[in-house]
Design a protein around this motif. Structure first.
Motif, mmCIF file in Angstrom:
data_model
loop_
_atom_site.group_PDB
_atom_site.id
_atom_site.type_symbol
_atom_site.label_atom_id
_atom_site.label_comp_id
_atom_site.label_asym_id
_atom_site.label_seq_id
_atom_site.Cartn_x
_atom_site.Cartn_y
_atom_site.Cartn_z
ATOM 1 N N TYR A 162 0.832 -1.205 0.000
ATOM 2 C CA TYR A 162 0.000 0.000 0.000
ATOM 3 C C TYR A 162 0.864 1.251 0.000
ATOM 4 O O TYR A 162 2.019 1.241 0.392
ATOM 5 N N HIS A 163 0.254 2.339 -0.433
ATOM 6 C CA HIS A 163 0.864 3.660 -0.363
ATOM 7 C C HIS A 163 0.078 4.476 0.652
ATOM 8 O O HIS A 163 -1.069 4.164 0.968
ATOM 9 N N PHE A 164 0.703 5.533 1.139
ATOM 10 C CA PHE A 164 0.046 6.395 2.121
ATOM 11 C C PHE A 164 -1.302 6.888 1.585
ATOM 12 O O PHE A 164 -2.296 6.910 2.293
ATOM 13 N N ARG A 165 -1.326 7.251 0.328
ATOM 14 C CA ARG A 165 -2.557 7.783 -0.277
ATOM 15 C C ARG A 165 -3.687 6.757 -0.294
ATOM 16 O O ARG A 165 -4.862 7.118 -0.296
ATOM 17 N N ASP A 166 -3.350 5.461 -0.319
ATOM 18 C CA ASP A 166 -4.384 4.424 -0.280
ATOM 19 C C ASP A 166 -5.172 4.506 1.019
ATOM 20 O O ASP A 166 -6.395 4.354 1.033
ATOM 21 N N PHE A 167 -4.472 4.747 2.119
ATOM 22 C CA PHE A 167 -5.139 4.866 3.412
ATOM 23 C C PHE A 167 -6.017 6.116 3.450
ATOM 24 O O PHE A 167 -7.134 6.071 3.945
ATOM 25 N N VAL A 168 -5.500 7.217 2.912
ATOM 26 C CA VAL A 168 -6.277 8.459 2.901
ATOM 27 C C VAL A 168 -7.518 8.298 2.026
ATOM 28 O O VAL A 168 -8.625 8.676 2.422
ATOM 29 N N LYS A 169 -7.349 7.700 0.860
ATOM 30 C CA LYS A 169 -8.439 7.553 -0.111
ATOM 31 C C LYS A 169 -9.597 6.722 0.454
ATOM 32 O O LYS A 169 -10.760 7.068 0.284
ATOM 33 N N VAL A 170 -9.284 5.641 1.119
ATOM 34 C CA VAL A 170 -10.314 4.762 1.658
ATOM 35 C C VAL A 170 -10.639 5.113 3.109
ATOM 36 O O VAL A 170 -11.794 5.107 3.522
ATOM 37 N N GLY A 171 -9.618 5.444 3.881
ATOM 38 C CA GLY A 171 -9.791 5.646 5.312
ATOM 39 C C GLY A 171 -10.461 6.946 5.711
ATOM 40 O O GLY A 171 -11.249 6.974 6.661
ATOM 41 N N LEU A 172 -10.177 8.022 4.999
ATOM 42 C CA LEU A 172 -10.777 9.305 5.361
ATOM 43 C C LEU A 172 -12.301 9.278 5.243
ATOM 44 O O LEU A 172 -12.996 9.695 6.186
ATOM 45 N N PRO A 173 -12.863 8.765 4.146
ATOM 46 C CA PRO A 173 -14.326 8.649 4.108
ATOM 47 C C PRO A 173 -14.877 7.735 5.215
ATOM 48 O O PRO A 173 -15.935 8.016 5.774
ATOM 49 N N LEU A 174 -14.138 6.680 5.541
ATOM 50 C CA LEU A 174 -14.571 5.812 6.645
ATOM 51 C C LEU A 174 -14.571 6.574 7.964
ATOM 52 O O LEU A 174 -15.494 6.439 8.773
ATOM 53 N N ASN A 175 -13.527 7.359 8.205
ATOM 54 C CA ASN A 175 -13.460 8.162 9.431
ATOM 55 C C ASN A 175 -14.637 9.126 9.521
ATOM 56 O O ASN A 175 -15.251 9.277 10.583
ATOM 57 N N VAL A 176 -14.934 9.791 8.423
ATOM 58 C CA VAL A 176 -16.058 10.739 8.415
ATOM 59 C C VAL A 176 -17.374 10.006 8.654
ATOM 60 O O VAL A 176 -18.213 10.457 9.443
ATOM 61 N N LEU A 177 -17.561 8.864 7.999
ATOM 62 C CA LEU A 177 -18.773 8.068 8.193
ATOM 63 C C LEU A 177 -18.915 7.625 9.652
ATOM 64 O O LEU A 177 -19.997 7.755 10.244
ATOM 65 N N PHE A 178 -17.830 7.130 10.236
ATOM 66 C CA PHE A 178 -17.879 6.704 11.640
ATOM 67 C C PHE A 178 -18.172 7.881 12.562
ATOM 68 O O PHE A 178 -18.894 7.735 13.542
ATOM 69 N N TRP A 179 -17.604 9.070 12.275
ATOM 70 C CA TRP A 179 -17.851 10.247 13.097
ATOM 71 C C TRP A 179 -19.337 10.630 13.035
ATOM 72 O O TRP A 179 -19.958 10.915 14.062
ATOM 73 N N ILE A 180 -19.895 10.632 11.844
ATOM 74 C CA ILE A 180 -21.320 10.967 11.683
ATOM 75 C C ILE A 180 -22.186 9.952 12.433
ATOM 76 O O ILE A 180 -23.100 10.332 13.172
ATOM 77 N N LEU A 181 -21.886 8.675 12.238
ATOM 78 C CA LEU A 181 -22.673 7.637 12.920
ATOM 79 C C LEU A 181 -22.528 7.711 14.442
ATOM 80 O O LEU A 181 -23.523 7.595 15.164
ATOM 81 N N ALA A 182 -21.315 7.898 14.902
ATOM 82 C CA ALA A 182 -21.088 7.976 16.360
ATOM 83 C C ALA A 182 -21.804 9.200 16.934
ATOM 84 O O ALA A 182 -22.387 9.131 18.018
ATOM 85 N N SER A 183 -21.769 10.311 16.231
ATOM 86 C CA SER A 183 -22.448 11.520 16.711
ATOM 87 C C SER A 183 -23.960 11.343 16.718
ATOM 88 O O SER A 183 -24.648 11.784 17.642
#
Length: 185
Positions: A162-183
């Protein structure tokens, strides 16, 4: 056979709440070494000393934040920043802050650092601190946007190609989704 029996004993005694898991784990490790399943030198080499010392340092930092009043100062800043929107907004901000910090620091260190701060924030708001502690726990476990914030990410980073950008590309939307759901939840 001795290692499997030791593992089974640790799990069974932990399930029966005979002793805390940390004590049972240490006793199990000693038992495996005494039984000859593992050499002392191998056990010593298996310890990741950098992480251990970092955790000790972060625990000390958390205690220092509490004893010096810095945790209270930070909690007050958090409340003044979003507190006017209510406890729900502060709770959401706590999750988001924890999740963001966890992308660059150890999740354990972030949880140790933020827990006294959010307890102070909840007390200042006059609400139960448990949801805030849960938000820290969940936010510290939601590290998807970088390969450095969580051990599993680091483990798969190199071997997976993997490259760093792979984590950002997939992980950032996941983080935002989890934040919305948790809130929301």
């Amino acid at each position: 056979a001795a290692a499997i029996l030791t593992l089974a004993a640790v799990v069974a005694l932990s399930a029966c709440r005979v002793l805390p898991l940390s004590v049972l784990g240490l006793l199990g490790a000693v038992a495996v070494v005494l039984a000859g399943c593992l050499k002392v030198e191998d056990a010593y080499r298996a310890i990741n000393w950098k992480i251990l010392f970092m955790l000790f340092g972060m625990l000390s930092l958390g205690v220092a934040l509490e004893k010096t009043g810095a945790a209270h100062f930070l909690a007050t800043g958090l409340i003044h920043g979003v507190g006017w929107l209510g406890a729900g907004a502060v709770l959401s901000a706590v999750y988001l802050l924890t999740s963001a910090l966890t992308e660059f620091l150890s999740n354990t260190a972030v949880a140790v650092l933020l827990t006294p701060i959010v307890v102070d924030a909840a007390q200042a708001l006059g609400v139960d601190a448990r949801p805030f502690i849960i938000a820290v726990t969940l936010g510290a476990s939601a590290s998807f946007a970088t390969p450095v914030g969580y051990q599993t990410n680091t483990l798969v980073y190199g071997p997976g190609g993997y490259h760093f950008r792979d984590f950002v590309k997939v992980g950032l939307p996941l983080n935002v989704l989890f934040w919305i759901l948790a809130s929301w939840l």
